[in-house]
Design a protein around this motif. Structure first.
Motif, PDB file in Angstrom:
ATOM      1  N   GLU A 138       0.831  -1.207   0.000  1.00 61.79           N
ATOM      2  CA  GLU A 138       0.000   0.000   0.000  1.00 61.79           C
ATOM      3  C   GLU A 138       0.862   1.251   0.000  1.00 61.79           C
ATOM      4  O   GLU A 138       0.551   2.231  -0.682  1.00 61.79           O
ATOM      5  CB  GLU A 138      -0.908  -0.010   1.238  1.00 61.79           C
ATOM      6  N   SER A 139       1.958   1.211   0.743  1.00 60.55           N
ATOM      7  CA  SER A 139       2.861   2.355   0.790  1.00 60.55           C
ATOM      8  C   SER A 139       3.469   2.622  -0.584  1.00 60.55           C
ATOM      9  O   SER A 139       3.552   3.773  -1.029  1.00 60.55           O
ATOM     10  CB  SER A 139       3.970   2.096   1.821  1.00 60.55           C
ATOM     11  N   GLU A 140       3.884   1.556  -1.291  1.00 65.86           N
ATOM     12  CA  GLU A 140       4.470   1.721  -2.625  1.00 65.86           C
ATOM     13  C   GLU A 140       3.444   2.248  -3.622  1.00 65.86           C
ATOM     14  O   GLU A 140       3.766   3.059  -4.491  1.00 65.86           O
ATOM     15  CB  GLU A 140       5.038   0.379  -3.108  1.00 65.86           C
ATOM     16  N   LYS A 141       2.202   1.781  -3.502  1.00 69.27           N
ATOM     17  CA  LYS A 141       1.142   2.278  -4.393  1.00 69.27           C
ATOM     18  C   LYS A 141       0.921   3.777  -4.205  1.00 69.27           C
ATOM     19  O   LYS A 141       0.770   4.539  -5.170  1.00 69.27           O
ATOM     20  CB  LYS A 141      -0.162   1.524  -4.124  1.00 69.27           C
ATOM     21  N   LEU A 142       0.921   4.201  -2.944  1.00 66.59           N
ATOM     22  CA  LEU A 142       0.739   5.626  -2.661  1.00 66.59           C
ATOM     23  C   LEU A 142       1.891   6.454  -3.229  1.00 66.59           C
ATOM     24  O   LEU A 142       1.684   7.532  -3.780  1.00 66.59           O
ATOM     25  CB  LEU A 142       0.630   5.842  -1.153  1.00 66.59           C
ATOM     26  N   LYS A 143       3.109   5.933  -3.086  1.00 70.12           N
ATOM     27  CA  LYS A 143       4.269   6.644  -3.623  1.00 70.12           C
ATOM     28  C   LYS A 143       4.132   6.837  -5.135  1.00 70.12           C
ATOM     29  O   LYS A 143       4.387   7.926  -5.668  1.00 70.12           O
ATOM     30  CB  LYS A 143       5.559   5.868  -3.324  1.00 70.12           C
ATOM     31  N   ASP A 144       3.725   5.771  -5.828  1.00 76.30           N
ATOM     32  CA  ASP A 144       3.562   5.849  -7.282  1.00 76.30           C
ATOM     33  C   ASP A 144       2.500   6.889  -7.662  1.00 76.30           C
ATOM     34  O   ASP A 144       2.669   7.656  -8.613  1.00 76.30           O
ATOM     35  CB  ASP A 144       3.170   4.477  -7.849  1.00 76.30           C
TER      36      ASP A 144
END
Length: 479
Positions: free
Chosen positions: A359-365
């Motif tokens: 979820e954190s990586e998705k938000l970063k993208d």
């Protein structure tokens, strides 16, 4: 040659010296055309001094050096870019590092030679001297005016209007609100309560804003309402002074002094700790109204010993919209631990940690994509503005809106990357055995587990008794 145009104006220069944004743009565009250069970017700082590098568009331009967007930075005059010798050195070093040329449309010099750099430095030194000298004259003049009891700021404080260039006169409607604030505070009302009272009655501030605690506190602290002007209150505090009877008074000095005494006493009643951690904040919800519960700490003295207790309160209760009593953190923690004993996280420990990382990586993208979209929109508006398809005012309004959005996204991104850099305190193995290890976890570790695994906890309180059984967890929703 791909050229980036940098334009800067301060209010005085734009009005008095003919350095308006439009005038600079037209001359720089004509210069670029005469050289056969392609303009690829515009960077425009409006109403800002060149005393330092703390300018939004300048920072954006310097940040673009790594992206190979342009080959040359073009300004109307050197003092549009900087009036500081040290800042000039820093920027020239950055330009040379990225093989970017620097050019003024009205001055001839070459930063690639020692003589050229000396010439540029001399010009920058004169510009810095001029800025500092002008600043000293202005500062001296404003201080002298203040000592004469004149108002030196453009905006009058709430409760007053400007009379002529440097005098204040009472605004009767606003003065009535000022007196009411002081009366409410001395009668026991809090600063928060005063702000809430004014907002409920739709009373607006000087700039038509809603009231917050800061402006109310500022008014209650400001001796101007007793007729006393203060100068160097925030800066140059070593030269602070006051001039009594300089403006018409709204508040009696005895009332003002009483407010200061009350404020001083109240400041010690509710201590705050920057390092305190509330494990259930943002997760705990009120069963009665659905609002989030916020953490609070209070100081209790028993038998000459002081204790700090932690609890949660419903935010709607402050507004009189809910009647949920305060919830003790210790009792809530006890009830939550009882629920833990019924959970089987054997198969889900790894999933909880992994899902959080995904979820954190998705938000970063998503945030990175939005930043890219902002840059694309900014380029389109620059093109439209350069071709006079939109006005200066429209261009600056859109730029400010995008800048606000960009700042928020970058703050969110910074927080995400900061979390990524930190090693996870709780491993998947610890998660699987969380019930038995709960009592050994720190507050920060408990909070981490709750945020990773729980989406929402519905809390209620059956009575006012100070007991563990008075707290009920009605429902828990997992991530």
């Amino acid at each position: 040659m791909r050229v980036a145009i940098y334009i800067r104006v301060s209010t005085n220069e734009q009005v008095q010296e003919g350095y308006s944004i439009k005038a600079q743009r037209m001359k720089l565009e004509a210069y670029a055309v005469s050289q056969g250069w392609d303009i690829v970017q515009y960077y425009v700082d409006e109403g800002l001094s060149a005393k330092d590098m703390n300018r939004v568009e300048l920072k954006r331009m310097l940040g673009s050096l790594d992206k190979d967007v342009f080959d040359c930075v073009l300004v109307y005059r050197l003092d549009r870019l900087t009036r500081s010798v040290l800042d000039l050195y820093e920027m020239i070093k950055l330009f040379e590092k990225h093989d970017v040329k620097f050019k003024s449309a009205t001055e001839v010099y070459d930063t690639t030679t020692a003589t050229g750099r000396l010439f540029v430095t001399l010009i920058a030194s004169l510009a810095q001297w001029e800025r500092e000298n002008t600043g000293e004259r202005i500062s001296f003049g404003m201080e002298q005016k203040a000592r004469e009891g004149k108002w030196v700021s453009n905006t009058p404080p709430y409760g007053y209007n400007k009379s002529g260039l440097d005098r204040l006169e009472i605004n009767p409607i606003e003065a009535k609100i000022i007196k009411e604030m002081y009366t409410l505070y001395t009668s026991g009302q809090s600063i928060f309560g005063i702000a809430k009272n004014l907002n409920q009655r739709k009373v607006k501030s000087k700039r038509d804003y809603s009231w917050r605690q800061g402006p109310v506190r500022y008014i209650l602290n400001n001796p101007v309402y007793t007729g006393t002007i203060r100068y160097n209150y925030r800066k140059n505090k070593e030269n602070y002074f006051e001039i009594e009877n300089a403006v018409p008074a709204i508040i009696e000095k005895d009332t003002f002094n009483l407010v200061q005494e009350i404020m001083k006493k109240r400041s010690g009643f509710h201590p705050r700790s920057a390092t305190s951690s509330y494990p259930f904040s943002k997760i705990a919800k009120c069963a009665r109204c659905g609002k989030s519960l916020s953490g609070r700490q209070s100081k209790i003295t028993r038998n000459e010993k002081s204790y700090t207790s932690y609890s949660y309160y419903c935010q709607n209760r402050l507004l009189g919209l809910c009647d949920l009593p305060n919830v003790s953190e210790n009792y809530l923690d006890y009830q939550f631990q009882k629920h833990l004993s019924g959970w089987d996280l054997t198969e889900h420990g790894d999933a909880i940690v992994n899902e959080s990382l995904i979820e954190s990586e998705k938000l970063k993208d998503e945030y990175e994509k939005e930043l890219s979209e902002i840059e694309k929109r900014r380029s389109k508006w620059q093109y439209a503005w350069a071709n006079e398809k939109i006005s200066d005012e429209d261009f600056h309004q859109r730029s400010r809106e995008e800048l606000d959005r960009e700042k928020k996204i970058k703050l969110e991104l910074e927080a995400l990357y900061l979390d990524s850099d930190k090693s996870t305190s709780i491993s998947s193995e610890e998660l699987k055995d969380i019930s038995s290890s709960w009592g050994r976890l720190t507050q920060a570790e408990k909070k981490q587990f709750i945020q990773l695994s729980v989406k929402e906890i519905i809390i209620n309180k059956t009575n006012q008794k100070r007991s563990k059984d008075s707290i009920i967890i009605e429902d828990i929703t997992f991530n």
